[in-house]
Motif scaffolding. Structure first.
Motif, PDB file in Angstrom:
ATOM      1  N   SER A  60       0.751  -0.828   0.527  1.00 22.95           N
ATOM      2  CA  SER A  60       0.046  -0.213  -0.098  1.00 22.95           C
ATOM      3  C   SER A  60       1.175   1.342   0.116  1.00 22.95           C
ATOM      4  O   SER A  60       2.211   1.197   0.026  1.00 22.95           O
ATOM      5  CB  SER A  60      -0.810   0.290   1.241  1.00 22.95           C
ATOM      6  OG  SER A  60      -1.896   1.264   1.151  1.00 22.95           O
TER       7      SER A  60
ATOM      8  N   PHE B 169       2.365   4.670   1.106  1.00 22.92           N
ATOM      9  CA  PHE B 169       2.397   5.325   3.158  1.00 22.92           C
ATOM     10  C   PHE B 169       2.873   6.696   2.844  1.00 22.92           C
ATOM     11  O   PHE B 169       4.218   7.037   1.691  1.00 22.92           O
ATOM     12  CB  PHE B 169       4.040   4.224   3.334  1.00 22.92           C
ATOM     13  CG  PHE B 169       4.467   5.206   4.714  1.00 22.92           C
ATOM     14  CD1 PHE B 169       3.121   4.341   5.676  1.00 22.92           C
ATOM     15  CD2 PHE B 169       5.222   5.476   5.057  1.00 22.92           C
ATOM     16  CE1 PHE B 169       3.882   5.449   7.386  1.00 22.92           C
ATOM     17  CE2 PHE B 169       5.720   6.012   6.855  1.00 22.92           C
ATOM     18  CZ  PHE B 169       4.788   5.506   7.429  1.00 22.92           C
TER      19      PHE B 169
ATOM     20  N   TRP C 242      -0.674   5.368   6.670  1.00 19.17           N
ATOM     21  CA  TRP C 242      -1.179   4.890   5.706  1.00 19.17           C
ATOM     22  C   TRP C 242      -2.034   5.101   4.850  1.00 19.17           C
ATOM     23  O   TRP C 242      -2.677   5.617   5.858  1.00 19.17           O
ATOM     24  CB  TRP C 242      -1.084   2.984   6.204  1.00 19.17           C
ATOM     25  CG  TRP C 242       0.266   2.767   6.887  1.00 19.17           C
ATOM     26  CD1 TRP C 242       1.679   2.273   8.024  1.00 19.17           C
ATOM     27  CD2 TRP C 242       1.380   2.213   5.845  1.00 19.17           C
ATOM     28  NE1 TRP C 242       2.107   1.714   7.563  1.00 19.17           N
ATOM     29  CE2 TRP C 242       2.012   1.203   6.874  1.00 19.17           C
ATOM     30  CE3 TRP C 242       0.837   1.382   4.184  1.00 19.17           C
ATOM     31  CZ2 TRP C 242       3.213   0.374   5.511  1.00 19.17           C
ATOM     32  CZ3 TRP C 242       2.707   0.991   3.404  1.00 19.17           C
ATOM     33  CH2 TRP C 242       3.870   0.266   4.490  1.00 19.17           C
TER      34      TRP C 242
ATOM     35  N   LYS D  92       2.725  -3.981   4.222  1.00 16.00           N
ATOM     36  CA  LYS D  92       2.122  -3.262   5.171  1.00 16.00           C
ATOM     37  C   LYS D  92       3.271  -4.529   5.899  1.00 16.00           C
ATOM     38  O   LYS D  92       2.406  -3.790   7.622  1.00 16.00           O
ATOM     39  CB  LYS D  92       0.978  -2.983   5.227  1.00 16.00           C
ATOM     40  CG  LYS D  92       0.166  -2.109   3.828  1.00 16.00           C
ATOM     41  CD  LYS D  92      -1.925  -2.027   3.991  1.00 16.00           C
ATOM     42  CE  LYS D  92      -2.334  -3.240   3.525  1.00 16.00           C
ATOM     43  NZ  LYS D  92      -3.462  -3.610   3.077  1.00 16.00           N
TER      44      LYS D  92
ATOM     45  N   ASP E 165      -0.453  -6.489  10.238  1.00 17.58           N
ATOM     46  CA  ASP E 165      -0.235  -5.249   9.179  1.00 17.58           C
ATOM     47  C   ASP E 165       0.199  -3.918  10.202  1.00 17.58           C
ATOM     48  O   ASP E 165      -0.800  -3.706  10.864  1.00 17.58           O
ATOM     49  CB  ASP E 165      -1.774  -5.154   8.627  1.00 17.58           C
ATOM     50  CG  ASP E 165      -2.087  -4.392   7.283  1.00 17.58           C
ATOM     51  OD1 ASP E 165      -1.131  -3.398   7.494  1.00 17.58           O
ATOM     52  OD2 ASP E 165      -3.170  -4.002   6.936  1.00 17.58           O
ATOM     53  N   ASP E 166       0.866  -4.066   9.974  1.00 23.41           N
ATOM     54  CA  ASP E 166       1.618  -2.079   9.796  1.00 23.41           C
ATOM     55  C   ASP E 166       0.043  -1.116   9.835  1.00 23.41           C
ATOM     56  O   ASP E 166       0.741   0.245  11.070  1.00 23.41           O
ATOM     57  CB  ASP E 166       2.886  -1.530   9.586  1.00 23.41           C
ATOM     58  CG  ASP E 166       3.367  -0.762  10.536  1.00 23.41           C
ATOM     59  OD1 ASP E 166       3.289  -0.551  11.743  1.00 23.41           O
ATOM     60  OD2 ASP E 166       3.796   0.046   9.945  1.00 23.41           O
ATOM     61  N   ALA E 167      -0.827  -0.941   9.079  1.00 21.71           N
ATOM     62  CA  ALA E 167      -1.401   0.147   9.458  1.00 21.71           C
ATOM     63  C   ALA E 167      -2.288  -0.022   9.905  1.00 21.71           C
ATOM     64  O   ALA E 167      -3.680   0.876   9.977  1.00 21.71           O
ATOM     65  CB  ALA E 167      -1.581   0.020   7.864  1.00 21.71           C
TER      66      ALA E 167
END
Length: 1533
Positions: free
Chosen positions: A50, A52, A63, A86, A105-107
């Protein structure tokens, strides 16, 4: 739209490319474009990537959401964006020391990540766990499985950013092992926002102990986590336990870690006791043997079973599941903060002992209404469950707040799941309904996630209770847990190049939002108000026995009318509020304005208790007891109906909306029954209501026909989407119609109220909009022409019925003023003439307005001629004469207008046109004066009724806002203004009723004008204060209610002011005649009072007592005196307008005087006093009648000197008569008798032949000292009794007269034995001074007792008392030749005693000193007092008599000055307190005038003293002259 050029950095390949996008491109499409333009780069699956938006601070990077556009993020050309993965790894450490690495998922926020983390670990109830941040500032002791895992925050000596902590609190916190220092991650933020990178480790801990009781051996993962956390808490000392319990837990732990007990292995010295026992028990000798003894008991138990036993035993501890916070709370009765433990668990908030952790107090979470956290405090509000807030000092307020909110969210979530047990809130499932016929029942089947309908499995329902299957056949089901609904949804298109992430995330929503919670609190307060009202309605009001005189009958009538007006206004407001609730709750739950609903409910809760009080008073005043009982029953039913309405309006209520509409209809029916039982409804009212309900039903019938036509149209539409739209519009129309019918039922009984009309009109508009929506939706479907023709015809029928309803609302009200041609023409003439006068200098505009005047006058002439045709006799001739005069004036106006048009710049012609217009206006007023007056009075009546109704609502809103007002001085001021308005409302009600009952009475008309003007004067300050108080009301519903009611009241006051001004102009010439008629009626009332006294039938009215009656009479005499003075001035100047206004004011003041006289006469048993009070009032009324008559005569010739003299003489007689009225008050006459006795004694002082006393001189001297002491004590008693009742003052004045007589007798005895004439004259002068000051004291005390509100009256009373004391001292000085120093000591004692009264309730200023000047004076006097006391002791030892006397006098002066400054300082402290309400400054500073007057009187007394020297006389003359100039300056400027 311009393009957007962005630098895209592909992090994995270290590539940066510039790509041009359209700003409206979504992030999803932008990712697809990036991959297409970089297809040569080997990247992972598209769903893992995605965009960023980076930032210099890694925590602030964002994000971008796939559904958003690039333009949403305000990107500019040249900005840098990263295209990156992500997914990242996260290290999660368990309490047992194990570490798991999980791909996340970092978002996503932490709340969403908890679902993934707990699922990977094997935990189902993820919402009860949280993550704790472990960074470099924390040390973790990594020990084997059997060790504890403790978080310890490392102290950084260089960290100056944190505030310094209380060392004692820190030591206590460490000892108690609280959770204050745990660094929980914020659930609403991402890991990146909280600075957690891939290299850091987070700790997984249970945060909420809610469902842990269900954990057993079938869930080994959670069991192990729960066991470790409970074990660590016990060993660390978080849970206080006894030694036996500690050994029991240690034995189970041994079984878990070592298995079965083995005598050969498990010997003393094997265990590291600090890992099995709390520190306090680990060093006890022989305890390891006890542990092994407990270990033996569990032989044969598996590890899982042992863990189950350990956690089960731990749950039995009183502190289990409690999260502790060390706080500080205020010690009761002291301004000191002490440590205290605050705990939170799944059931309650606990207050615990900070040493033993024993529970001190428990507040269930169900009682917690609100909580608030600030950086340094945390506050809990328990609503009605506690009288006050519980507030503590802590820096962990936000953690406590999140913990409580978390528990409540879990409880509500579990409750929501239970509420949706059947379908589990499955909005995607379909409901299929078979056809309906009289012989076949409906069969409804739940289909889970099927696309399209299938044929149903038709079976008979007349079978025993069994589970029937749907169209998919039997399905498996589990026991113990409901299967979740499987609802796959496919939407949009699939793109092979890029697939958006479809990872499931949880959305945790609260059952009640903050506005909904506020509404629940408001509804709860409403139920309490209903309980109060029901309690009030248990019995009728108690009324004391009344007489049969005119005043008693008038009181009954006035009270009945006022209460009826209030109750009617309150019912109308509550009906309007009910209609508002119905309309506001008609929308979807997400779009409901809960604040407006709360304001409507606040209106109900604030009006209902007051309505109940009014109803019980009306029921008690009704002649027929059965009618009163019926009224009480109807009111009780109304209270019950409101209770049902509030229950149906609760946000969490899942009952159908029809219940709310039914409750609203019940409110309308009950309110109608109350009004009918109260007798406030006539046949016309009932007819209007029946027509209104019939028209509403007609709307419902026509709407039903329209809905049926819409269904026919929907059936012919080929597309299902079109059918759904039309059916949805038809459903909305049906709902709007049912809402209209419900609102009509609610407001029908009070449809004459503008608010009720507005709600019904708005409901009709909703139906009109819904009808329009049906037509639009059907037109889009394009059906055949016949169907559309029928549809339009049905819609036209609905529109016609709506128009009929609206016309009835507008034209059917009884208070609507209908204008005829004559009234309309008069209005046009008045408006045009005013515009003509205002346009002087603009000839074109003047000619234009003259043309309008001529046209309007022609209409008026025709109207008058038409009226003359139907008249006979003198009326016919008078009307024709008026028409001719109008025709002549109009002709003159037309000629002058033509001349002005021919010479537009000629000022002479403009002046002629202006005079012609003035003449035409005057003739119009004469010709149509009666019609103008009637119309003006009618408009005034309507405006007064509306203003009184809105005032009642404003008062109710002000009262209701008190409990939420954060500025209590502001609220106190608001209540004072409310009281002023409430006192005038009965006068307005009676004034309106009088003009309606006798429309031809000029006295009633002018009385209505006067009371409305008084009402306006009282209402305007209320509006100002209420507007200022709105921001200080913390409750949004109460604030909105106060704001809306104040706005409505202000608007109605403006309309009332306009109507009163027009009515005053129309009735102005009749004011003198009206005043005379009113005074004649008052004279008859006084005669009626006297006849009631003769018959022993004059009884006090409710609320009357001697003290209040005296205050009323004092206030009334002031008003009469002031009005007569204004009348005298206006008549002398020949000002007819202000003479009429002053005459009306005089009549109104005399009405108050008459009522006060009755109150005085009825509250005393002295028949002579009763007769004297009535005779004095009759004298005052008769003289006032003559004053007004003489003023009318003088207006015709203001220069008549004889008329002015007669008027002045009558005014003087009125003043004397008013004085007699006051002097006749109980207690006042006794004071006057004492004053007369003192004056009689003064006559003996002029005779030089004093009786020779044979007593020894020393004995006479002792008698004089005793008499002086007794008189000084009597002075204090007079001052004290002046502040109490008049009877107390009467007693003290008699005692004072006796003490004065003894003093004079002793003084004359000494004077008779004095040989020196000069000394004897000095003695007589001193006695005269005592006499003058005594008369001043008694007069001032009498005035203060009659009216304590007189400015500076308390100070004048204190000064008068001091003057008497000084006069007594001067007399003793001249008469006493006692031992040296004795005279000075006696004088000092008397002076100090006279200062005592200054310290009693210092509510008025004593001097003009400021607070700091008082402090300086206190310091100075204290210093001189100390020096004086030391000097007295030293001088007494030396036997120096003359310095001794001076020292005693200095000490006395110091004490008196100290007391004065202290009293003034106390007054200043009181007025500076926030609860003190500032007084309203008058046009003249009365306090300064009173002080100047007192100073002039003292100077005159000194001037008349024979012993004054020439120089003193000159100084006194100059002093008096300066003060006279000062008084003139005050009065003029």
């Amino acid at each position: 739209m311009s393009s957007l050029s962005l630098k895209i950095g592909i992090i994995e390949k270290n590539v940066v490319k510039t790509i041009v996008f359209d700003p409206s491109t979504t992030i999803y499409d932008a990712c697809r474009i990036i991959r297409e333009k970089n297809s040569e780069l080997p990247l992972g699956p598209p769903k893992d990537y995605s965009l960023f938006l980076p930032d210099e601070d890694p925590r602030k990077g964002v994000w971008l959401e796939p559904i958003r556009s690039l333009g949403y993020y305000l990107l500019k050309s040249g900005d840098h964006i990263e295209y990156r993965r992500k997914l990242r790894t996260l290290k999660v450490r368990m309490l047992d020391g194990t570490v798991k690495t999980i791909m996340i998922d970092d978002a996503q926020t932490v709340a969403n990540l908890m679902v993934v983390i707990c699922t990977k670990i094997g935990i189902t109830n993820h919402d009860e766990y949280g993550l704790v941040h472990e960074n470099q500032d924390e040390e973790i002791e990594n020990k084997p499985n059997y060790s504890t895992l403790t978080l310890t925050r490392r102290k950084n000596k260089d960290d100056s950013s944190r505030p310094e902590k209380d060392q004692k609190m820190e030591m206590l916190r460490k000892k108690l092992k609280t959770d204050d220092e745990l660094n929980w991650l914020d659930m609403s933020k991402t890991l990146r926002e909280q600075g957690i990178d891939e290299n850091e480790t987070v700790l997984l801990r249970r945060k909420y102990f809610f469902s842990d009781g269900n954990i057993d051996s079938r869930d080994p993962v959670q069991l192990n986590l729960l066991y470790v956390q409970a074990r660590d808490a016990i060993i660390e000392g978080t849970h206080p336990i006894a030694q036996d319990q500690a050994c029991e837990f240690a034995g189970i732990q041994c079984q878990i870690q070592f298995g079965n007990h083995d005598e050969t292995k498990h010997k003393a010295g094997l265990l590291e006791l600090k890992e099995f026992l709390p520190t306090s028990y680990a060093k006890i000798k022989g305890i390891e043997k006890k542990v092994f003894g407990e270990h033996k008991k569990h032989s044969g138990m598996s590890e899982l079973d042992a863990k189950v036993l350990y956690t089960k035993t731990a749950r039995g501890l009183s502190t289990y599941g409690v999260t502790f916070f060390l706080v500080k709370e205020k010690m009761k009765g002291k301004n000191k903060l002490v440590p205290r433990l605050l705990g939170v668990n799944k059931d309650s908030v606990l207050r615990l002992d900070e040493r033993t952790k024993e529970t001190v107090k428990v507040w269930p979470l169900t009682t917690v209404r609100r909580w608030a956290a600030s950086p340094n405090t945390f506050t809990l509000d328990f609503g009605d469950y506690s009288d006050q807030y519980y507030s503590v000092q802590t820096t962990e307020g936000e953690q406590i707040s999140q913990l409580i909110a978390g528990y409540i969210d879990i409880i509500l979530k579990k409750k929501k799941q239970k509420d949706h047990f059947g379908l589990e809130g499955d909005e995607g499932s379909t409901m299929v309904e078979d056809s309906v016929s009289p012989l076949k029942a409906n069969y409804i089947q739940h289909q889970t996630g099927v696309s399209g309908q299938k044929k149903l499995d038709m079976q008979s329902v007349a079978k025993p209770a069994i589970l029937r299957t749907g169209d998919q056949g039997p399905q498996a089901y589990g026991i113990g847990q409901m299967q979740g609904a499987q609802l796959p949804t496919v939407q949009g298109q699939v793109n092979v190049g890029h697939v958006a992430s479809t990872e499931q995330t949880t959305k945790v929503t609260d059952l009640l939002s903050q506005p909904q919670r506020a509404l629940v609190s408001t509804i709860s307060a409403g139920h309490e108000s209903i309980s109060v009202a029901e309690h009030e309605l248990e019995s009728k009001a108690e009324i004391p026995e009344l007489g049969n005189d005119a005043a008693s009958i008038k009181w009954k009538r006035t009270t009945m009318d006022t209460k009826k007006q209030s109750v009617t206004s309150q019912i109308a407001a509550m009906n309007a509020a009910t209609a508002s609730v119905v309309q506001l709750t008609g929308a979807s739950s997400e779009s409901v304005d809960h604040q407006a609903v709360g304001a409507a409910i606040s209106t109900i809760s604030s009006n209902l208790p007051e309505m109940a009080k009014g109803v019980k008073m009306i029921a008690a005043l009704m002649e027929d007891e059965k009618e009163g009982d019926n009224l009480m029953d109807a009111a009780r039913k109304l209270a019950g109906a409101f209770s049902d309405l509030l229950s149906a309006a609760e946000p969490e209520n899942k009952e159908p909306r029809q219940n709310l509409l039914g409750a609203a209809s019940k409110v309308g029916e009950s309110s109608k029954q109350v009004l009918t039982a109260m007798g406030d409804e006539d046949a016309v009212d009932r007819e209007i209501q029946d027509i209104l309900l019939g028209l509403a039903k007609a709307v419902a019938n026509t709407t039903a026909a329209l809905v049926l036509q819409a269904k026919h149209v929907a059936a012919s539409c080929p597309e299902q989407v079109d059918q759904n739209r039309i059916i949805g519009a038809a459903t909305q129309c049906a709902l709007a119609t049912s809402q209209l019918v419900a609102v009509a039922k609610v407001v029908s009984s009070t449809i004459f109220n503008p608010s009720c009309q507005n709600h019904l009109i708005e409901a009709a508009r909703e139906v009109a909009r819904a009808v329009e929506g049906i037509v639009i939706e059907c037109q889009q479907c394009a059906p055949n022409e016949n169907q559309m023709r029928d549809l339009h015809a049905a819609a036209g029928d609905v529109t016609g019925s709506l128009n009929d309803l609206l016309n009835h609302i507008k034209d059917g009200t009884r208070d609507r003023v209908r204008e005829n041609v004559q009234e309309s023409a008069v209005d046009s003439i008045m408006t045009a003439s005013d515009k003509l006068f205002a346009s002087s200098g603009d000839p074109a505009e003047m000619v234009k307005q003259a043309r309008i005047l001529a046209q309007a006058t022609a209409q008026l002439i025709q109207a008058i001629k038409g009226e003359a045709d139907s008249a006979t006799g003198d009326g016919h001739h008078n009307l024709l004469s008026a028409a001719r005069a109008l025709a002549e004036a109009t002709s003159n106006l037309v000629e002058t207008a033509k001349a002005c048009a021919s010479n537009p710049h000629d000022p002479t012609e403009q002046a002629k046109l202006r005079r012609a217009a003035e003449e035409l206006k005057s003739v119009t007023l004469v010709a149509a004066g009666d019609a103008i007056r009637k119309k003006a009075i009618k408009k005034l009546e309507n405006a007064a009724k509306l203003a009184a109704s809105n005032a009642t609502q404003c008062l109710a809103a002000a009262q209701n806002s008190g409990q939420y007002n954060s500025n209590m001085p502001m609220h106190d001021q608001l209540i004072l203004e409310c009281q002023s308005v409430a006192d005038v409302i009965p006068k307005v009600v009676q004034g309106v009723k009088a003009t309606i009952g006798d429309p031809e009475s000029t006295a009633s008309q002018l009385n209505l004008i006067n009371v409305t003007e008084e009402f306006i004067q009282a209402g305007q300050p209320l509006v100002q204060v209420a507007k200022a108080a709105v921001p200080t009301v913390t409750d949004s519903a109460s604030s909105m209610q106060l704001s809306s009611k104040t706005k409505a009241f202000a608007e109605s006051l403006g309309e009332l002011q306009t109507a009163a001004a027009k009515a005053r102009d129309a009735c102005g010439p009749l004011e003198l005649e009206s005043a005379l008629d009113t005074i004649a009626m008052l004279s008859e009332e006084l005669d009626e009072f006297q006849r009631a006294v003769d018959a022993f039938n004059l009884k006090p009215l409710p609320g009357d007592n001697a003290e209040n009656a005296a205050l009323q009479l004092s206030s009334a005499t002031k008003s009469v005196g002031s009005s007569v003075a204004q009348l005298l001035t206006a008549a002398s100047q020949g000002d007819a307008k202000y003479t009429g206004i002053a005459a009306s004011g005089t009549a109104s003041a005399l009405r108050d005087l008459t009522q006060a006289t009755r109150a005085v006469a009825s509250t005393t048993n002295d028949r002579e006093a009763q007769y004297r009070a009535i005779e004095n009032a009759q004298s005052t009324v008769g003289l006032a009648y003559k004053v007004i008559e003489e003023s009318r005569v003088l207006l015709s010739d203001p220069s008549n000197s004889q008329g002015q003299q007669r008027l002045h003489e009558l005014s003087r007689q009125v003043t004397q008569s008013l004085t007699n009225c006051l002097n006749n008050l109980p207690g006042q006459k006794d004071v006057d008798d004492t004053i007369k006795a003192i004056s009689e004694l003064n006559k003996h002082l002029d005779d030089d032949n004093f009786p020779r006393c044979e007593k020894p001189y020393s004995e006479i001297q002792n008698e004089l000292n005793a008499a002086a002491s007794q008189l000084n004590e009597a002075v204090g008693q007079v001052v004290a009794s002046a502040r109490e009742s008049s009877s107390t003052l009467a007693k003290s004045s008699k005692m004072y007269g006796q003490a004065y007589e003894d003093l004079v007798e002793a003084g004359l005895n000494i004077a008779s034995q004095t040989g020196t004439r000069e000394v004897r004259n000095q003695m007589i002068t001193s006695i005269r001074t005592v006499s003058k000051t005594s008369i001043t004291l008694l007069t001032t005390a009498k005035q203060y007792n009659a009216d304590p509100t007189v400015p500076n009256s308390k100070s004048l009373l204190s000064n008068a008392a001091r003057g008497v004391t000084e006069a007594i001292n001067a007399l003793i000085d001249s008469c006493t030749s006692a031992a040296p120093g004795q005279k000075e000591c006696d004088n000092a004692v008397r002076a100090i005693q006279s200062m005592k009264s200054l310290l009693d309730n210092p509510s008025q200023p004593v001097t003009d000193l400021t607070y700091f000047e008082c402090l300086e004076n206190v310091m100075e006097k204290s210093k001189s007092l100390g020096e004086g006391m030391t000097g007295i002791a030293n001088i007494a030892k030396k036997a120096e008599y003359e310095p001794f006397g001076e020292a005693v006098k200095g000490v006395s002066d110091s004490i008196c000055g100290l007391v004065e400054s202290a009293a003034q300082a106390a007054y200043l402290v009181g007025v500076s307190d926030p609860s003190s309400v500032a007084g309203k400054p008058g046009l003249v500073d009365q306090a300064s005038l009173m002080r100047a007057s007192q100073a002039i009187q003292n100077a005159c007394n000194q001037l008349t003293n024979p012993s004054s020297s020439k120089q003193q006389v000159i100084s006194l003359y100059l002093f008096i002259f300066l003060f006279v100039v000062f008084i003139l300056f005050l009065t003029l400027f």
